[in-house]
Design an enzyme around this catalytic site. Structure first.
Site, PDB file in Angstrom:
ATOM      1  N   HIS A   1     -30.284 -36.609   6.367  1.00 29.01           N
ATOM      2  CA  HIS A   1     -31.521 -36.793   7.119  1.00 29.01           C
ATOM      3  C   HIS A   1     -32.616 -36.008   6.400  1.00 29.01           C
ATOM      4  CE1 HIS A   1     -34.363 -36.163  10.483  1.00 29.01           C
ATOM      5  NE2 HIS A   1     -33.758 -37.151  11.121  1.00 29.01           N
TER       6      HIS A   1
ATOM      7  N   ASP B   1     -25.082 -29.676   8.752  1.00 26.96           N
ATOM      8  CA  ASP B   1     -25.968 -30.285   9.742  1.00 26.96           C
ATOM      9  C   ASP B   1     -25.082 -31.057  10.716  1.00 26.96           C
ATOM     10  OD1 ASP B   1     -27.545 -32.016  11.214  1.00 26.96           O
ATOM     11  OD2 ASP B   1     -28.687 -32.782   9.513  1.00 26.96           O
TER      12      ASP B   1
ATOM     13  N   GLN C   1     -25.492 -34.983  14.446  1.00 26.82           N
ATOM     14  CA  GLN C   1     -24.873 -36.237  14.873  1.00 26.82           C
ATOM     15  C   GLN C   1     -23.405 -36.084  15.239  1.00 26.82           C
ATOM     16  OE1 GLN C   1     -26.464 -39.171  15.336  1.00 26.82           O
ATOM     17  NE2 GLN C   1     -28.407 -38.213  14.779  1.00 26.82           N
TER      18      GLN C   1
ATOM     19  N   LYS D   1     -29.143 -34.310  21.760  1.00 24.79           N
ATOM     20  CA  LYS D   1     -28.248 -35.404  21.380  1.00 24.79           C
ATOM     21  C   LYS D   1     -26.900 -35.309  22.091  1.00 24.79           C
ATOM     22  CE  LYS D   1     -30.342 -35.755  16.772  1.00 24.79           C
ATOM     23  NZ  LYS D   1     -31.096 -37.008  16.907  1.00 24.79           N
TER      24      LYS D   1
ATOM     25  N   CYS E   1     -35.187 -41.760   9.136  1.00 24.76           N
ATOM     26  CA  CYS E   1     -35.424 -40.482   8.447  1.00 24.76           C
ATOM     27  C   CYS E   1     -34.360 -40.238   7.380  1.00 24.76           C
ATOM     28  CB  CYS E   1     -35.463 -39.318   9.431  1.00 24.76           C
ATOM     29  SG  CYS E   1     -36.886 -39.363  10.524  1.00 24.76           S
TER      30      CYS E   1
END
Length: 404
Positions: free
Chosen positions: A121, A198, A201, A224, A362
């Site tokens: 991202h 990261d 997600q 999220k 993104c």
């Protein structure tokens, strides 16, 4: 088996209509919907214990502080951090990544190298580019293949004594590919590099065990995973957090201030300047409790079934191509139809009440790799149903007929 209808009743928005049609919400990769227990917890904080934290001796301040720190401990246990002070509250994944890159500005030097992946991202590309421009370090990229998987041989070839940081996402937001992060962490540590994952997600779908992974940093967002917007977590190993300088100066992050010199507070407060999103931090703990009560094994089984069904049904459509076909995937299907712009499909099916994401998500380097302007991304959560997928497939078929 989950009682999906009972779970759906926990989410008020799922009974809404959009353009006169029942809402089918398949944009969970952008943000998840919120259960009533989370919505109520926000109101409860402001109605019953609203006060600033860590600074007051009065009762409300102590109640707010206790609730905030209890949430920190909940999240510590959820990700299996060794210490609660390794859990920093942030405004989201982007904030956490920038906090780390800011700290490494005092560590990196010309000739050092930072490795990112082709699947990132923008929030895990741009801060590292800025860091390299500031320090003279060089940015290296792990390439991907046509299935959307990272090429591990190429990654290993990039590693050297010059490598100081390796940073990759746990799961690709654009393709749903699950990266072999434990292997990546092990290889990076073998050359002495720090690793940031990261996890934005990943955390809606699984419980990361940061001690088992042995990552140095793990960043994720609350919104999220059924929590409020403007909330997030940066996990960092104690040794690294002690080594990095503060990200921001102000109240709360100090031990003693004079005009001649300031000394900084101990962890975690060293990195939490100013009044935080108190309600958000507390209620993120509520969201974590909610997900754990459902059970991540149950969540994964439901989402695997949704992914399998969606993949099968979408591939029935002539001219439809799915991007991200690797073996290990989360519940994301990113696709296009030959000769039709993804925006046009997304706009038409929105009129039928179906919310998907269209564009580059993104993640422009991924789209450049495939030589496409973007994709239609349907991202599923445990509260979605097989019937909703069938509704989306019929809508996509209708849109294709209208646009062909």
């Amino acid at each position: 088996m989950l009682d999906i209808q009972k779970i759906r009743a926990d989410f008020p928005i799922l009974s809404e209509k959009v353009n006169g049609k029942p809402l089918v919400y398949f944009d969970n990769g952008a943000t998840s919907q919120k259960p009533q227990i989370v919505i109520d917890a926000i109101a409860t904080y402001y109605q019953e214990i609203n006060a600033n934290i860590h600074r007051g001796v009065h009762t409300l301040s102590q109640l707010a502080t206790d609730a905030y720190e209890i949430s920190r401990v909940k999240i510590q246990h959820h990700i299996n951090a060794k210490f609660s002070h390794e859990v920093l509250f942030t405004s989201g994944t982007t904030h956490g990544i920038n906090l780390v890159t800011n700290g490494f500005a005092s560590i990196l030097k010309p000739g050092d190298e930072v490795i990112v992946s082709a699947l990132e991202h923008h929030s895990n590309i741009v801060p590292w580019q800025m860091l390299c421009e500031k320090t003279g370090a060089t940015l290296r990229v792990i390439p991907m293949n046509e299935e959307g998987e990272l090429i591990m041989d190429a990654f290993e070839a990039l590693l050297s004594e010059k490598t100081k940081v390796v940073t990759v996402n746990h799961i690709s937001n654009a393709l749903g590919i699950i990266n072999p992060i434990k292997y990546i962490i092990e290889k990076a540590h073998a050359v002495g590099a720090a690793v940031l994952i990261d996890g934005a997600q990943a955390v809606p779908h699984l419980k990361p065990d940061v001690q088992d992974l042995d990552c140095d940093f793990y960043a994720f967002s609350g919104h999220k995973m059924c929590g409020p917007t403007g909330t997030g977590i940066l996990y960092g190993k104690e040794a690294w957090l002690n080594k990095l300088p503060p990200y921001q100066g102000g109240g709360e992050m100090i031990k003693e201030v004079t005009f001649e010199k300031t000394t900084y507070a101990d962890l975690p407060h060293k990195f939490e300047a100013g009044t935080p999103n108190i309600a958000g931090g507390i209620v993120l703990g509520t969201a974590v409790d909610y997900l754990n009560n459902i059970g991540f094994d149950n969540i994964q089984k439901q989402e695997e079934a949704l992914l399998e069904h969606a993949t099968k049904r979408l591939l029935e459509i002539e001219g439809l191509k799915i991007y991200g076909t690797g073996k290990n995937k989360a519940s994301v299907v990113s696709f296009n139809i030959d000769g039709i712009h993804p925006y046009d499909i997304g706009s038409i099916i929105d009129k039928l009440g179906i919310a998907v994401r269209t564009g580059h998500h993104c993640a422009q380097p991924i789209m450049n790799f495939f030589c496409i302007p973007g994709t239609i991304r349907a991202s599923f959560s445990f509260y979605n149903t097989i019937e909703e997928i069938d509704t989306m497939v019929e809508a996509v078929k209708k849109a294709k007929t209208m646009l062909s």
